[in-house]
Scaffold this motif. Structure first.
Motif, PDB file in Angstrom:
ATOM      1  N   PRO A  46      35.666  37.129  36.573  1.00 19.37           N
ATOM      2  CA  PRO A  46      35.427  38.181  37.303  1.00 19.37           C
ATOM      3  C   PRO A  46      36.206  39.088  37.478  1.00 19.37           C
ATOM      4  O   PRO A  46      36.128  40.313  38.188  1.00 19.37           O
ATOM      5  CB  PRO A  46      35.277  37.272  38.775  1.00 19.37           C
ATOM      6  N   LEU A  47      37.448  39.056  36.920  1.00 16.59           N
ATOM      7  CA  LEU A  47      38.694  40.218  36.897  1.00 16.59           C
ATOM      8  C   LEU A  47      38.647  41.328  36.014  1.00 16.59           C
ATOM      9  O   LEU A  47      38.018  41.225  34.989  1.00 16.59           O
ATOM     10  CB  LEU A  47      40.022  39.356  36.641  1.00 16.59           C
ATOM     11  N   PRO A  48      39.000  42.323  36.447  1.00 14.58           N
ATOM     12  CA  PRO A  48      39.329  43.646  35.662  1.00 14.58           C
ATOM     13  C   PRO A  48      40.007  43.239  34.302  1.00 14.58           C
ATOM     14  O   PRO A  48      40.931  42.375  34.508  1.00 14.58           O
ATOM     15  CB  PRO A  48      39.770  44.750  36.350  1.00 14.58           C
ATOM     16  N   ILE A  49      39.692  43.630  33.285  1.00 16.82           N
ATOM     17  CA  ILE A  49      40.756  43.530  31.806  1.00 16.82           C
ATOM     18  C   ILE A  49      42.253  43.627  32.262  1.00 16.82           C
ATOM     19  O   ILE A  49      43.011  42.836  31.967  1.00 16.82           O
ATOM     20  CB  ILE A  49      40.432  44.216  30.843  1.00 16.82           C
ATOM     21  N   GLY A  50      42.720  44.284  32.935  1.00 16.85           N
ATOM     22  CA  GLY A  50      43.959  44.390  33.349  1.00 16.85           C
ATOM     23  C   GLY A  50      44.678  43.495  34.047  1.00 16.85           C
ATOM     24  O   GLY A  50      45.831  42.901  33.946  1.00 16.85           O
ATOM     25  N   GLU A  51      43.692  42.876  35.264  1.00 18.45           N
ATOM     26  CA  GLU A  51      44.067  42.011  35.909  1.00 18.45           C
ATOM     27  C   GLU A  51      44.077  40.337  35.024  1.00 18.45           C
ATOM     28  O   GLU A  51      45.005  39.924  35.309  1.00 18.45           O
ATOM     29  CB  GLU A  51      43.190  42.030  37.076  1.00 18.45           C
ATOM     30  N   LYS A  52      43.051  40.526  34.148  1.00 19.25           N
ATOM     31  CA  LYS A  52      43.187  39.302  33.333  1.00 19.25           C
ATOM     32  C   LYS A  52      44.398  38.925  32.492  1.00 19.25           C
ATOM     33  O   LYS A  52      44.871  37.968  32.506  1.00 19.25           O
ATOM     34  CB  LYS A  52      41.992  39.645  32.168  1.00 19.25           C
ATOM     35  N   ASN A 112      50.062  30.485  47.782  1.00 14.93           N
ATOM     36  CA  ASN A 112      51.140  30.901  47.050  1.00 14.93           C
ATOM     37  C   ASN A 112      50.843  32.315  46.608  1.00 14.93           C
ATOM     38  O   ASN A 112      51.032  33.135  47.591  1.00 14.93           O
ATOM     39  CB  ASN A 112      50.667  29.927  45.632  1.00 14.93           C
ATOM     40  N   LEU A 113      51.097  32.765  45.432  1.00 14.09           N
ATOM     41  CA  LEU A 113      50.898  34.263  45.152  1.00 14.09           C
ATOM     42  C   LEU A 113      49.318  34.792  44.706  1.00 14.09           C
ATOM     43  O   LEU A 113      49.460  35.850  44.028  1.00 14.09           O
ATOM     44  CB  LEU A 113      52.046  34.499  44.168  1.00 14.09           C
ATOM     45  N   VAL A 114      48.483  33.795  44.880  1.00 12.91           N
ATOM     46  CA  VAL A 114      46.965  34.300  44.522  1.00 12.91           C
ATOM     47  C   VAL A 114      46.740  35.611  45.011  1.00 12.91           C
ATOM     48  O   VAL A 114      45.865  36.561  44.560  1.00 12.91           O
ATOM     49  CB  VAL A 114      45.950  33.154  44.941  1.00 12.91           C
ATOM     50  N   ASP A 115      46.992  35.972  46.436  1.00 13.69           N
ATOM     51  CA  ASP A 115      46.498  37.168  46.916  1.00 13.69           C
ATOM     52  C   ASP A 115      47.187  38.353  46.222  1.00 13.69           C
ATOM     53  O   ASP A 115      46.791  39.571  46.560  1.00 13.69           O
ATOM     54  CB  ASP A 115      46.819  37.325  48.406  1.00 13.69           C
ATOM     55  N   TYR A 116      48.370  38.080  45.377  1.00 13.99           N
ATOM     56  CA  TYR A 116      49.113  39.028  44.794  1.00 13.99           C
ATOM     57  C   TYR A 116      48.805  39.263  43.417  1.00 13.99           C
ATOM     58  O   TYR A 116      49.666  39.671  42.430  1.00 13.99           O
ATOM     59  CB  TYR A 116      50.521  39.124  45.055  1.00 13.99           C
ATOM     60  N   ARG A 117      47.709  38.631  43.042  1.00  8.76           N
ATOM     61  CA  ARG A 117      47.551  38.547  41.298  1.00  8.76           C
ATOM     62  C   ARG A 117      47.262  39.703  40.727  1.00  8.76           C
ATOM     63  O   ARG A 117      47.883  39.859  39.633  1.00  8.76           O
ATOM     64  CB  ARG A 117      46.011  37.717  41.240  1.00  8.76           C
ATOM     65  N   GLY A 118      46.796  40.859  41.396  1.00  9.91           N
ATOM     66  CA  GLY A 118      46.714  42.044  40.582  1.00  9.91           C
ATOM     67  C   GLY A 118      48.026  43.033  40.916  1.00  9.91           C
ATOM     68  O   GLY A 118      47.952  44.146  40.431  1.00  9.91           O
ATOM     69  N   ASP A 119      48.641  42.623  41.685  1.00 11.47           N
ATOM     70  CA  ASP A 119      49.829  43.383  42.116  1.00 11.47           C
ATOM     71  C   ASP A 119      51.008  43.371  40.944  1.00 11.47           C
ATOM     72  O   ASP A 119      51.705  42.729  40.505  1.00 11.47           O
ATOM     73  CB  ASP A 119      50.610  43.144  43.482  1.00 11.47           C
ATOM     74  N   LEU A 120      51.353  44.701  40.123  1.00 14.25           N
ATOM     75  CA  LEU A 120      52.108  44.728  39.166  1.00 14.25           C
ATOM     76  C   LEU A 120      53.403  44.495  39.605  1.00 14.25           C
ATOM     77  O   LEU A 120      54.129  43.752  38.833  1.00 14.25           O
ATOM     78  CB  LEU A 120      51.817  46.076  38.374  1.00 14.25           C
TER      79      LEU A 120
END
Length: 443
Positions: A255-261, A180-188
Protein backbone atom coordinates in the motif's frame (compact mmCIF):
# COMPACT_ATOMS: atom_id res chain seq x y z
CA UNK A 1 51.89 -9.79 36.74
CA UNK A 2 49.69 -10.47 39.79
CA UNK A 3 47.04 -13.18 39.76
CA UNK A 4 43.45 -12.28 39.03
CA UNK A 5 41.17 -12.06 42.08
CA UNK A 6 39.74 -15.55 42.70
CA UNK A 7 41.83 -16.67 39.68
CA UNK A 8 39.40 -15.05 37.25
CA UNK A 9 40.63 -14.59 33.69
CA UNK A 10 39.52 -11.62 31.51
CA UNK A 11 36.60 -13.48 29.81
CA UNK A 12 35.29 -14.50 33.24
CA UNK A 13 35.64 -10.94 34.55
CA UNK A 14 33.55 -9.68 31.63
CA UNK A 15 30.88 -12.36 32.04
CA UNK A 16 30.64 -11.71 35.78
CA UNK A 17 30.62 -7.94 35.25
CA UNK A 18 27.67 -8.05 32.85
CA UNK A 19 25.82 -10.37 35.25
CA UNK A 20 26.33 -7.89 38.10
CA UNK A 21 25.08 -4.99 35.95
CA UNK A 22 21.97 -7.01 35.04
CA UNK A 23 21.36 -7.86 38.71
CA UNK A 24 21.60 -4.20 39.74
CA UNK A 25 19.31 -3.19 36.88
CA UNK A 26 16.76 -5.82 37.86
CA UNK A 27 16.75 -4.59 41.46
CA UNK A 28 16.24 -0.97 40.39
CA UNK A 29 13.45 -1.84 37.94
CA UNK A 30 11.51 -3.72 40.62
CA UNK A 31 11.36 -0.61 42.84
CA UNK A 32 7.91 1.04 42.99
CA UNK A 33 9.42 4.33 41.81
CA UNK A 34 10.42 2.61 38.53
CA UNK A 35 6.82 1.75 37.71
CA UNK A 36 4.35 4.06 35.98
CA UNK A 37 1.57 2.87 38.32
CA UNK A 38 3.62 2.80 41.52
CA UNK A 39 3.20 -0.98 41.77
CA UNK A 40 6.44 -3.01 41.55
CA UNK A 41 7.06 -4.62 38.17
CA UNK A 42 7.10 -8.43 38.19
CA UNK A 43 10.66 -9.57 38.97
CA UNK A 44 10.82 -11.85 35.90
CA UNK A 45 9.75 -8.99 33.61
CA UNK A 46 12.24 -6.67 35.34
CA UNK A 47 15.00 -9.26 34.85
CA UNK A 48 14.02 -9.64 31.19
CA UNK A 49 14.08 -5.85 30.65
CA UNK A 50 17.40 -5.41 32.49
CA UNK A 51 18.99 -8.23 30.49
CA UNK A 52 17.60 -6.88 27.22
CA UNK A 53 18.91 -3.37 27.97
CA UNK A 54 22.34 -4.51 29.18
CA UNK A 55 22.67 -6.90 26.24
CA UNK A 56 21.51 -3.99 23.99
CA UNK A 57 18.79 -6.15 22.50
CA UNK A 58 15.43 -4.38 22.71
CA UNK A 59 13.11 -7.33 23.27
CA UNK A 60 10.58 -6.58 26.00
CA UNK A 61 7.78 -8.49 27.65
CA UNK A 62 6.06 -5.25 28.68
CA UNK A 63 5.45 -1.92 26.92
CA UNK A 64 8.28 0.38 28.02
CA UNK A 65 6.53 3.80 27.90
CA UNK A 66 3.36 2.63 29.68
CA UNK A 67 5.02 0.29 32.21
CA UNK A 68 8.03 2.25 33.43
CA UNK A 69 8.18 5.73 34.95
CA UNK A 70 10.77 8.35 34.04
CA UNK A 71 13.06 6.82 36.67
CA UNK A 72 12.59 3.37 35.17
CA UNK A 73 13.27 4.67 31.66
CA UNK A 74 16.46 6.37 32.85
CA UNK A 75 17.59 3.11 34.46
CA UNK A 76 16.99 1.36 31.14
CA UNK A 77 18.93 4.09 29.31
CA UNK A 78 21.86 3.74 31.74
CA UNK A 79 21.86 -0.04 31.22
CA UNK A 80 21.82 0.46 27.43
CA UNK A 81 24.80 2.82 27.55
CA UNK A 82 26.69 0.54 29.92
CA UNK A 83 25.94 -2.53 27.83
CA UNK A 84 26.74 -0.80 24.54
CA UNK A 85 30.10 0.66 25.53
CA UNK A 86 30.95 -1.99 28.12
CA UNK A 87 31.36 -1.45 31.82
CA UNK A 88 35.16 -1.63 31.52
CA UNK A 89 35.22 1.30 29.06
CA UNK A 90 33.10 3.38 31.43
CA UNK A 91 35.22 2.32 34.40
CA UNK A 92 38.32 3.41 32.49
CA UNK A 93 36.77 6.85 31.94
CA UNK A 94 36.14 7.24 35.67
CA UNK A 95 39.68 6.10 36.49
CA UNK A 96 41.20 8.52 33.97
CA UNK A 97 39.10 11.40 35.31
CA UNK A 98 40.31 10.59 38.84
CA UNK A 99 43.91 10.47 37.60
CA UNK A 100 44.33 6.78 38.41
CA UNK A 101 46.80 4.54 36.59
CA UNK A 102 45.31 1.75 34.46
CA UNK A 103 46.93 -1.51 35.58
CA UNK A 104 47.95 -4.37 33.29
CA UNK A 105 45.12 -6.52 34.64
CA UNK A 106 42.62 -3.82 33.73
CA UNK A 107 44.19 -3.43 30.29
CA UNK A 108 43.78 -7.16 29.64
CA UNK A 109 40.07 -6.99 30.49
CA UNK A 110 39.74 -3.91 28.26
CA UNK A 111 41.43 -5.84 25.45
CA UNK A 112 38.78 -8.54 25.86
CA UNK A 113 35.93 -6.02 26.08
CA UNK A 114 37.03 -4.07 22.99
CA UNK A 115 37.80 -7.29 21.07
CA UNK A 116 41.39 -6.34 20.25
CA UNK A 117 44.16 -8.71 19.19
CA UNK A 118 46.76 -7.12 21.50
CA UNK A 119 46.78 -5.07 24.68
CA UNK A 120 48.71 -2.24 23.02
CA UNK A 121 46.74 0.98 22.65
CA UNK A 122 43.57 -0.16 24.44
CA UNK A 123 43.54 2.85 26.79
CA UNK A 124 43.94 5.23 23.85
CA UNK A 125 41.18 3.39 21.99
CA UNK A 126 38.93 3.68 25.06
CA UNK A 127 39.38 7.46 25.04
CA UNK A 128 38.54 7.53 21.35
CA UNK A 129 35.46 5.33 21.92
CA UNK A 130 34.12 7.69 24.58
CA UNK A 131 34.76 10.82 22.51
CA UNK A 132 33.27 9.33 19.35
CA UNK A 133 30.23 8.07 21.24
CA UNK A 134 29.58 11.46 22.83
CA UNK A 135 29.87 13.24 19.46
CA UNK A 136 27.65 10.84 17.50
CA UNK A 137 24.98 10.42 20.16
CA UNK A 138 24.78 14.18 20.77
CA UNK A 139 24.47 14.96 17.06
CA UNK A 140 21.84 12.29 16.55
CA UNK A 141 19.97 13.32 19.68
CA UNK A 142 19.72 16.96 18.63
CA UNK A 143 18.57 16.07 15.10
CA UNK A 144 15.87 13.74 16.41
CA UNK A 145 14.83 16.26 19.06
CA UNK A 146 14.36 18.90 16.36
CA UNK A 147 12.10 16.52 14.43
CA UNK A 148 10.14 15.30 17.48
CA UNK A 149 9.55 18.91 18.59
CA UNK A 150 6.92 19.12 15.83
CA UNK A 151 4.90 16.42 17.61
CA UNK A 152 5.48 17.14 21.31
CA UNK A 153 6.67 19.84 23.76
CA UNK A 154 10.38 20.87 23.40
CA UNK A 155 11.49 19.30 26.71
CA UNK A 156 9.88 15.98 25.91
CA UNK A 157 11.24 16.11 22.35
CA UNK A 158 14.79 16.59 23.70
CA UNK A 159 14.39 13.60 26.03
CA UNK A 160 12.87 11.41 23.29
CA UNK A 161 15.56 12.50 20.84
CA UNK A 162 18.48 11.56 23.08
CA UNK A 163 16.84 8.35 24.33
CA UNK A 164 16.36 7.09 20.77
CA UNK A 165 19.81 8.31 19.67
CA UNK A 166 21.54 6.41 22.47
CA UNK A 167 19.35 3.36 21.88
CA UNK A 168 20.15 3.43 18.15
CA UNK A 169 23.91 3.98 18.49
CA UNK A 170 24.13 1.20 21.07
CA UNK A 171 22.07 -1.01 18.72
CA UNK A 172 19.52 -1.53 21.51
CA UNK A 173 16.18 -0.94 19.77
CA UNK A 174 14.33 0.32 22.85
CA UNK A 175 11.71 2.93 21.94
CA UNK A 176 9.50 5.29 23.94
CA UNK A 177 6.78 4.90 21.30
CA UNK A 178 4.45 1.95 21.88
CA UNK A 179 4.36 1.32 18.11
CA UNK A 180 8.15 1.67 17.90
CA UNK A 181 8.92 3.84 14.82
CA UNK A 182 6.05 2.65 12.61
CA UNK A 183 4.47 6.13 12.67
CA UNK A 184 7.72 7.57 11.25
CA UNK A 185 8.02 5.02 8.44
CA UNK A 186 7.97 7.69 5.72
CA UNK A 187 9.97 10.31 7.63
CA UNK A 188 13.30 10.69 5.82
CA UNK A 189 15.11 12.49 8.67
CA UNK A 190 14.15 10.00 11.38
CA UNK A 191 14.95 7.01 9.16
CA UNK A 192 18.34 8.31 8.03
CA UNK A 193 19.42 9.48 11.51
CA UNK A 194 18.43 6.21 13.19
CA UNK A 195 20.01 4.00 10.52
CA UNK A 196 23.22 6.07 10.46
CA UNK A 197 23.52 5.78 14.23
CA UNK A 198 22.96 2.02 14.02
CA UNK A 199 25.62 1.61 11.32
CA UNK A 200 28.14 3.78 13.21
CA UNK A 201 27.61 1.76 16.37
CA UNK A 202 27.76 -1.55 14.52
CA UNK A 203 30.97 -1.02 12.52
CA UNK A 204 33.24 -1.49 15.52
CA UNK A 205 35.25 1.19 17.26
CA UNK A 206 38.60 -0.04 15.92
CA UNK A 207 37.28 0.26 12.34
CA UNK A 208 36.02 3.80 12.95
CA UNK A 209 39.38 4.74 14.50
CA UNK A 210 41.18 3.19 11.53
CA UNK A 211 39.02 5.16 9.09
CA UNK A 212 39.67 8.40 10.96
CA UNK A 213 43.44 7.91 11.12
CA UNK A 214 44.10 6.38 7.67
CA UNK A 215 41.41 8.09 5.51
CA UNK A 216 42.43 5.95 2.55
CA UNK A 217 41.12 2.56 1.44
CA UNK A 218 44.62 1.34 0.50
CA UNK A 219 46.03 2.13 3.95
CA UNK A 220 43.22 0.51 5.95
CA UNK A 221 43.89 -2.71 7.86
CA UNK A 222 42.61 -5.99 6.44
CA UNK A 223 40.09 -6.21 9.25
CA UNK A 224 38.63 -2.79 8.41
CA UNK A 225 38.37 -3.63 4.72
CA UNK A 226 36.57 -6.91 5.45
CA UNK A 227 34.14 -5.25 7.87
CA UNK A 228 33.32 -2.33 5.57
CA UNK A 229 32.93 -4.45 2.43
CA UNK A 230 30.79 -7.07 4.20
CA UNK A 231 28.64 -4.48 6.02
CA UNK A 232 27.70 -2.50 2.94
CA UNK A 233 27.23 -5.64 0.84
CA UNK A 234 24.75 -6.99 3.40
CA UNK A 235 22.95 -3.64 3.59
CA UNK A 236 22.61 -3.40 -0.19
CA UNK A 237 21.54 -7.01 -0.68
CA UNK A 238 19.24 -6.79 2.34
CA UNK A 239 17.42 -3.73 1.03
CA UNK A 240 16.91 -5.28 -2.41
CA UNK A 241 15.74 -8.68 -1.10
CA UNK A 242 13.27 -7.24 1.44
CA UNK A 243 11.88 -4.87 -1.19
CA UNK A 244 11.47 -7.72 -3.69
CA UNK A 245 9.93 -10.17 -1.22
CA UNK A 246 7.48 -7.70 0.35
CA UNK A 247 6.66 -5.54 -2.69
CA UNK A 248 3.31 -7.26 -3.29
CA UNK A 249 2.50 -8.00 0.36
CA UNK A 250 -0.72 -6.09 1.11
CA UNK A 251 0.09 -6.16 4.85
CA UNK A 252 3.48 -4.46 4.53
CA UNK A 253 4.91 -2.65 1.47
CA UNK A 254 2.20 -2.95 -1.17
CA UNK A 255 0.00 0.00 0.00
CA UNK A 256 2.98 2.36 0.33
CA UNK A 257 4.30 4.86 -2.28
CA UNK A 258 7.45 3.70 -4.07
CA UNK A 259 9.71 6.07 -2.13
CA UNK A 260 8.34 4.87 1.19
CA UNK A 261 8.69 1.25 0.03
CA UNK A 262 12.41 1.75 -0.59
CA UNK A 263 12.93 3.66 2.66
CA UNK A 264 11.12 1.02 4.72
CA UNK A 265 13.06 -1.78 3.00
CA UNK A 266 16.35 -0.03 3.71
CA UNK A 267 15.38 0.55 7.35
CA UNK A 268 14.45 -3.10 7.85
CA UNK A 269 17.68 -4.20 6.17
CA UNK A 270 19.69 -2.13 8.67
CA UNK A 271 17.87 -3.05 11.88
CA UNK A 272 18.36 -6.86 11.75
CA UNK A 273 22.07 -6.06 12.01
CA UNK A 274 21.34 -6.06 15.81
CA UNK A 275 19.38 -2.79 16.21
CA UNK A 276 15.76 -3.86 16.82
CA UNK A 277 13.81 -0.81 15.66
CA UNK A 278 11.05 -1.41 13.15
CA UNK A 279 8.89 0.67 10.81
CA UNK A 280 7.02 -2.38 9.48
CA UNK A 281 4.94 -4.83 11.50
CA UNK A 282 7.34 -7.80 11.67
CA UNK A 283 4.51 -10.24 12.37
CA UNK A 284 2.89 -9.34 9.02
CA UNK A 285 5.99 -10.12 6.92
CA UNK A 286 6.09 -13.23 4.75
CA UNK A 287 7.80 -16.35 6.17
CA UNK A 288 10.53 -16.17 3.50
CA UNK A 289 11.28 -12.58 4.56
CA UNK A 290 11.51 -13.66 8.19
CA UNK A 291 13.93 -16.42 7.15
CA UNK A 292 16.11 -13.91 5.30
CA UNK A 293 16.08 -11.57 8.31
CA UNK A 294 17.07 -14.49 10.55
CA UNK A 295 20.23 -14.87 8.45
CA UNK A 296 20.99 -11.15 8.78
CA UNK A 297 20.39 -11.27 12.56
CA UNK A 298 22.63 -14.32 12.98
CA UNK A 299 25.50 -12.57 11.17
CA UNK A 300 24.96 -9.38 13.17
CA UNK A 301 27.33 -6.44 13.50
CA UNK A 302 31.14 -6.26 13.63
CA UNK A 303 33.70 -7.13 16.34
CA UNK A 304 34.30 -4.52 19.02
CA UNK A 305 31.00 -2.80 18.29
CA UNK A 306 27.77 -2.26 20.22
CA UNK A 307 26.08 -5.07 18.26
CA UNK A 308 25.88 -8.86 18.51
CA UNK A 309 25.70 -11.89 16.24
CA UNK A 310 28.61 -14.03 15.06
CA UNK A 311 30.00 -10.81 13.48
CA UNK A 312 30.63 -9.74 9.88
CA UNK A 313 34.32 -10.72 9.92
CA UNK A 314 33.42 -14.25 11.07
CA UNK A 315 30.89 -14.59 8.25
CA UNK A 316 33.36 -13.19 5.69
CA UNK A 317 36.13 -15.52 6.86
CA UNK A 318 33.89 -18.60 6.57
CA UNK A 319 32.60 -17.47 3.16
CA UNK A 320 36.17 -16.93 1.94
CA UNK A 321 37.19 -20.38 3.22
CA UNK A 322 34.29 -22.05 1.42
CA UNK A 323 35.03 -20.17 -1.80
CA UNK A 324 38.73 -21.15 -1.64
CA UNK A 325 37.84 -24.81 -1.19
CA UNK A 326 35.43 -24.64 -4.14
CA UNK A 327 38.26 -23.21 -6.25
CA UNK A 328 40.59 -25.97 -5.06
CA UNK A 329 42.92 -23.63 -3.14
CA UNK A 330 44.33 -24.40 0.30
CA UNK A 331 45.15 -20.76 1.18
CA UNK A 332 42.29 -18.49 2.33
CA UNK A 333 42.92 -15.17 0.60
CA UNK A 334 41.12 -11.83 1.04
CA UNK A 335 42.23 -8.49 -0.42
CA UNK A 336 45.65 -9.85 -1.34
CA UNK A 337 46.32 -11.27 2.15
CA UNK A 338 46.36 -14.87 3.38
CA UNK A 339 44.35 -15.54 6.53
CA UNK A 340 46.07 -17.59 9.27
CA UNK A 341 44.73 -21.10 9.82
CA UNK A 342 43.93 -20.22 13.43
CA UNK A 343 41.65 -17.36 12.37
CA UNK A 344 39.62 -19.67 10.12
CA UNK A 345 39.31 -22.26 12.90
CA UNK A 346 38.12 -19.60 15.36
CA UNK A 347 35.52 -18.38 12.89
CA UNK A 348 34.20 -21.90 12.34
CA UNK A 349 34.12 -22.57 16.09
CA UNK A 350 32.19 -19.38 16.88
CA UNK A 351 29.65 -20.11 14.11
CA UNK A 352 29.23 -23.77 15.08
CA UNK A 353 28.76 -23.12 18.81
CA UNK A 354 26.36 -20.24 18.06
CA UNK A 355 24.26 -22.46 15.78
CA UNK A 356 24.20 -25.19 18.45
CA UNK A 357 22.98 -22.67 21.03
CA UNK A 358 20.23 -21.35 18.73
CA UNK A 359 19.04 -24.86 17.81
CA UNK A 360 19.01 -26.00 21.46
CA UNK A 361 17.06 -22.98 22.78
CA UNK A 362 14.65 -23.15 19.82
CA UNK A 363 13.96 -26.83 20.51
CA UNK A 364 13.20 -26.19 24.18
CA UNK A 365 10.92 -23.22 23.40
CA UNK A 366 8.98 -25.29 20.87
CA UNK A 367 8.03 -27.50 23.83
CA UNK A 368 7.27 -24.72 26.34
CA UNK A 369 5.64 -22.13 24.06
CA UNK A 370 2.57 -22.29 21.83
CA UNK A 371 4.07 -20.92 18.61
CA UNK A 372 5.16 -21.93 15.14
CA UNK A 373 8.75 -22.85 14.28
CA UNK A 374 9.57 -19.72 12.27
CA UNK A 375 8.23 -17.43 15.02
CA UNK A 376 10.24 -19.20 17.74
CA UNK A 377 13.40 -19.38 15.63
CA UNK A 378 13.07 -15.68 14.79
CA UNK A 379 12.75 -14.85 18.51
CA UNK A 380 15.76 -16.95 19.52
CA UNK A 381 18.06 -15.60 16.80
CA UNK A 382 16.90 -12.08 17.61
CA UNK A 383 17.84 -12.67 21.26
CA UNK A 384 21.17 -14.32 20.42
CA UNK A 385 22.09 -11.60 17.94
CA UNK A 386 21.00 -8.95 20.49
CA UNK A 387 18.69 -7.57 17.80
CA UNK A 388 15.34 -6.98 19.49
CA UNK A 389 12.95 -7.65 16.61
CA UNK A 390 10.05 -9.98 17.29
CA UNK A 391 7.34 -11.63 15.23
CA UNK A 392 4.95 -11.26 18.16
CA UNK A 393 6.15 -13.96 20.58
CA UNK A 394 7.88 -11.85 23.26
CA UNK A 395 4.76 -10.66 25.09
CA UNK A 396 3.29 -14.18 25.02
CA UNK A 397 6.29 -15.97 26.55
CA UNK A 398 5.80 -18.21 29.57
CA UNK A 399 8.03 -17.73 32.63
CA UNK A 400 10.33 -20.49 31.34
CA UNK A 401 10.39 -18.80 27.92
CA UNK A 402 11.27 -15.43 29.45
CA UNK A 403 14.14 -16.93 31.43
CA UNK A 404 15.48 -18.84 28.41
CA UNK A 405 15.35 -15.78 26.14
CA UNK A 406 17.02 -13.72 28.90
CA UNK A 407 19.80 -16.32 29.09
CA UNK A 408 20.13 -16.27 25.29
CA UNK A 409 20.45 -12.47 25.25
CA UNK A 410 23.13 -12.63 27.95
CA UNK A 411 25.10 -15.32 26.10
CA UNK A 412 24.67 -13.40 22.85
CA UNK A 413 26.24 -10.30 24.40
CA UNK A 414 29.12 -12.14 26.08
CA UNK A 415 29.46 -15.57 24.48
CA UNK A 416 30.88 -15.34 20.96
CA UNK A 417 33.39 -12.67 21.97
CA UNK A 418 34.52 -14.67 25.01
CA UNK A 419 34.66 -17.89 23.00
CA UNK A 420 36.87 -16.32 20.33
CA UNK A 421 39.45 -15.13 22.85
CA UNK A 422 39.35 -18.37 24.84
CA UNK A 423 40.18 -20.26 21.63
CA UNK A 424 42.89 -17.74 20.77
CA UNK A 425 44.55 -18.24 24.16
CA UNK A 426 44.50 -22.01 23.76
CA UNK A 427 45.88 -21.84 20.22
CA UNK A 428 48.65 -19.60 21.51
CA UNK A 429 49.65 -22.24 24.10
CA UNK A 430 49.92 -25.30 21.87
CA UNK A 431 52.27 -27.96 23.11
CA UNK A 432 55.25 -29.38 21.24
CA UNK A 433 53.62 -32.82 20.83
CA UNK A 434 52.07 -33.47 17.42
CA UNK A 435 50.27 -36.67 16.46
CA UNK A 436 50.67 -38.32 13.02
CA UNK A 437 48.46 -36.75 10.38
CA UNK A 438 45.77 -38.83 8.67
CA UNK A 439 42.91 -37.77 6.42
CA UNK A 440 39.20 -38.53 6.68
CA UNK A 441 36.52 -38.57 3.98
CA UNK A 442 34.50 -35.33 3.90
CA UNK A 443 31.17 -34.86 2.08
Amino acid sequence: MQEWPFRLRPPQVLALGFAIVIAIGTLLLTLPVASETGQPVNVVDALFTATSATAVTGLNTVDTPTTYSLFGELVILALIQTGGLGFMTLSTLVALLLGKRITMKERLVMQEALNQLTVAGVVRLSRYVLGFTLLVESTGGLLLAARFSRDMPPGQALYFGFFHAISAFCNAGFSLFSANLVDYRGDLLVNLVITTLIICGGLGFSVVADLYSKRSWQRLSLHSKIVLRTTFLLLGVGTFVILALEYTNSKSLMPLPIGEKILASYFQAVTPRTAGFNTLNIGELRPVTLLFMIVLMFIGASPGSTGGGIKTSTFATIAAAVWSIIKGKMDIEIFGRRLPRGTVLKALAVAAVSMLLVITITGILLVTEQAELEVVLFEVVSAFGTVGLTAGLTTKLTVIGKLLISLTMYIGRVGPLTLAFAIAQRLGRQGLKHYPEEGVIIG
